[in-house]
Enzyme design. Structure first.
Site, mmCIF file in Angstrom:
data_model
loop_
_atom_site.group_PDB
_atom_site.id
_atom_site.type_symbol
_atom_site.label_atom_id
_atom_site.label_comp_id
_atom_site.label_asym_id
_atom_site.label_seq_id
_atom_site.Cartn_x
_atom_site.Cartn_y
_atom_site.Cartn_z
ATOM 1 N N ARG A 35 1.420 -19.334 35.842
ATOM 2 C CA ARG A 35 1.777 -18.970 34.462
ATOM 3 C C ARG A 35 2.642 -20.048 33.812
ATOM 4 O O ARG A 35 2.518 -20.328 32.626
ATOM 5 C CB ARG A 35 2.495 -17.618 34.435
ATOM 6 C CG ARG A 35 1.523 -16.448 34.558
ATOM 7 C CD ARG A 35 2.239 -15.122 34.574
ATOM 8 N NE ARG A 35 2.954 -14.939 35.817
ATOM 9 C CZ ARG A 35 4.160 -14.388 35.926
ATOM 10 N NH1 ARG A 35 4.797 -13.970 34.856
ATOM 11 N NH2 ARG A 35 4.726 -14.255 37.109
ATOM 12 N N HIS A 87 6.233 -8.705 42.441
ATOM 13 C CA HIS A 87 5.805 -9.956 41.784
ATOM 14 C C HIS A 87 4.584 -9.619 40.941
ATOM 15 O O HIS A 87 3.628 -9.021 41.443
ATOM 16 C CB HIS A 87 5.462 -11.000 42.846
ATOM 17 C CG HIS A 87 5.318 -12.384 42.304
ATOM 18 N ND1 HIS A 87 4.309 -12.755 41.443
ATOM 19 C CD2 HIS A 87 6.066 -13.492 42.501
ATOM 20 C CE1 HIS A 87 4.441 -14.029 41.135
ATOM 21 N NE2 HIS A 87 5.495 -14.512 41.769
HETATM 22 O O1 MEZ Z 1 11.179 -17.408 43.744
HETATM 23 C C1 MEZ Z 1 10.065 -16.943 44.003
HETATM 24 O O2 MEZ Z 1 9.897 -15.770 44.291
HETATM 25 C C2 MEZ Z 1 8.876 -17.825 43.871
HETATM 26 C C3 MEZ Z 1 9.141 -19.275 43.802
HETATM 27 C C4 MEZ Z 1 7.670 -17.282 43.772
HETATM 28 C C5 MEZ Z 1 6.494 -17.865 43.107
HETATM 29 O O3 MEZ Z 1 5.965 -17.228 42.214
HETATM 30 O O4 MEZ Z 1 6.061 -18.955 43.447
#
Ligand code: MEZ
Length: 544
Positions: A342, A322
């Site tokens: 974002r 992420h």
């Molecule tokens: O789907 C995801 O991983 C999610 C909702 C993460 C996020 O950034 O909030």
């Protein structure tokens, strides 16, 4: 800690961010071209670091590459190899055994129960201790007039590098509106306008605003809703009870699992006509040393159980980092900073105050661009806990008005406020964190594995729904869609299953394969809990 504890170097850089903010409010960098994306991915995405992978020497994916840490587990011994297990002493006998009690396991249990099956859930921690609980930003569904499941399909298919299995992705997008309706009717508190319509926003790689959210704790609210329903339905949940091996019968079908009571250390035999693996992800294996946004139990157990019994993995070499994990302060290192930050307009900005990419690139591209900014361009921000980039959160209030952060992303605000950082006033520092396992066990459109009769998989343990990169909000969706479907299918299938004589011969066969391949391992898998668990739990007997 107060924001004054941003180092002088960080504070100097914050000044540069503030100086450029006004001009950046009317300027968003273009999305990258296909060629630019390929280049940044090939050069900077962790999936492309060849020395971090191994080639498997045994099992259905023999000859293929997987991350080192996963390869080690897949090529470790069963903990039952040395144990005497009496398969004639049945502790639980059920139609549907569900391993895992996160979003997929709980959804499956509800539907299997509603279909009239006897259901048992076994989970190594507590119901709801799962990545579902940790998801923040939202759940996708094309249920607005300007949108359609086809549009959703195209976004997800492109975002996943055209590698998603069409039969799985089609189900995901087609059944998404019904998943939202189901959750809403169960009492999930989605964000709504005064007229009752749901609030929807963009996520990285979406062409329409289709992210439904419960502020920035969407996963926790969804998990609360379905956990309550499991409890209302009085479905038995065996907590602190992990599955350590699947059981087959003499016809080659799955026929249950050997469970481990993690408090008494006793093995238990659960006989079942159908089994659903819903064990979630693997962030706590900390691939390549990355911190993770995952919950404590995310150690790829289901992949190990399924692989050892002969189920192939699809895309196990692709992980999702992420882009915005917290890098500072150290207490929250690796914690998720939701993509919604974002979506609401905060830009990714380097130490010089330059917005270096469009904030809504897909996650793999965004993570790679951040790594490039830090490692190649040397324009990252040095914090006492590592280098990162700024996420210019005060922009949100400039764009949408004062109070927006508190209203739309209160969890984020609280997380940072705990350390004296007011994200309404100062940018926050982020770096990619290990978030999601794109790959997993291969299933067909109905949720069944193709190689072991009566064995199903749902949720993050499945490979192929999203291809090689997942878009935000499609995981909360897949746990509901594929969880529900697996529950219904397992209940239906159980009506016709006749179980033969129980066996765990595959454990010995696998050990022989390891021996023949000259793989000498003294470790056992699944690991069940991360290595550092020994510091917080009194027993380390089952930890590797
Ligand atoms: O789907 C995801 O991983 C999610 C909702 C993460 C996020 O950034 O909030």
């Amino acid at each position: 800690m107060s924001v004054m504890e941003y180092t002088q170097e960080m504070l100097d850089s914050v000044k540069k961010v503030e100086a450029t903010r006004k001009s950046r409010l009317s300027f968003t960098p273009e999305r990258m071209t296909a060629e630019e994306k390929t280049e940044v991915l090939n050069r900077f995405h962790p999936d492309h670091r060849e020395d971090e992978f191994v080639i498997l020497g045994v099992g259905p994916n023999k000859g293929q590459k997987v991350p080192k840490e996963l390869g080690h587990l897949l090529q470790s011994n069963s903990r039952l190899l040395e144990s005497r297990i009496d398969l004639s002493k049945i502790d639980f006998d059920t139609d549907v055994l569900i391993i895992g009690a996160g979003g997929a396991g709980a959804s499956a249990a509800i539907e299997a129960h509603r279909a009239g099956a006897r259901v048992i859930i076994a989970t190594k921690l507590r119901i709801g201790d799962a990545n579902t609980m940790m998801a923040e930003g939202g759940i996708q569904a094309a249920d607005k007039p300007n949108d359609s499941p086809i549009q959703h399909y195209l976004d997800a298919f492109g975002g996943g590098h055209f590698a998603a299995r069409p039969e799985l992705l089609r189900r995901l997008v087609m059944e998404a509106p019904d998943a939202i309706k189901w959750l809403n009717e169960l009492g999930c508190l989605f964000d709504k306008y005064e007229n009752g319509d749901m609030v929807t926003t963009h996520g990285g790689g979406t062409s329409r605003k289709r992210m439904h959210a419960c502020k920035d704790y969407s996963g926790a609210e969804i998990m609360r809703t379905i956990r309550d329903e499991v409890i209302n339905c009085q479905i038995p949940v065996l907590e602190y009870t992990s599955a350590v091996e699947l059981i087959k019968d003499d016809k080659g079908q799955v026929a249950g699992a050997v469970l481990l009571n993690m408090e008494t250390h006793d093995y238990l035999i659960a006989k079942a006509k159908t089994v659903i693996i819903a064990t979630g992800g693997a962030g706590r294996l900390h691939y390549q040393g990355f911190p993770t946004s995952n919950h404590y139990g995310a150690t790829a157990d289901g992949l190990v159980l399924g692989y050892r019994v002969g189920v192939p993995l699809l895309y196990p070499e692709t992980l999702q980092y992420h882009p915005t994990g917290a890098i500072y302060p150290s207490q929250i290192r690796g914690a998720l900073v939701t993509e919604k930050v974002r979506s609401l307009g905060a830009q990714l900005v380097n130490a010089e105050g330059e917005a270096f990419m469009n904030p809504l690139e897909t996650r793999d591209v965004a993570a790679s661009a951040i790594i490039r900014e830090c490692n190649e361009r040397h324009l990252g921000i040095a914090t006492p806990d590592g280098v990162g980039v700024w996420l210019d959160s005060p922009m949100i209030e400039e764009i949408h008005g004062e109070g927006t952060i508190e209203k739309r992303i209160p969890g984020m605000m609280k997380m940072y406020m705990n350390y004296g950082i007011d994200m309404r006033k100062v940018p926050i520092c982020v770096y990619p964190t290990l978030h999601y396992q794109n790959g997993g066990l291969e299933i067909n459109g109905e949720g069944f594995t193709k190689t072991i009769p009566n064995l199903l998989v749902a949720g993050e343990a499945v490979g192929g729904i999203h291809g090689k990169n997942r878009l935000m909000g499609n995981s909360l969706l897949d746990v509901i869609v594929f969880g529900r479907n697996a529950g219904k299918a397992a209940a239906e299938k159980a009506k016709e299953v006749e179980i033969g004589e129980l066996t765990i011969q595959h454990v010995k066969d696998y050990a022989k394969e390891l021996y023949k391949a000259d793989i000498d391992t003294h470790d056992v898998s699944p690991v069940l809990l991360p290595k550092y668990a020994r510091h917080v739990r009194p027993t380390d007997k089952y930890l590797v």
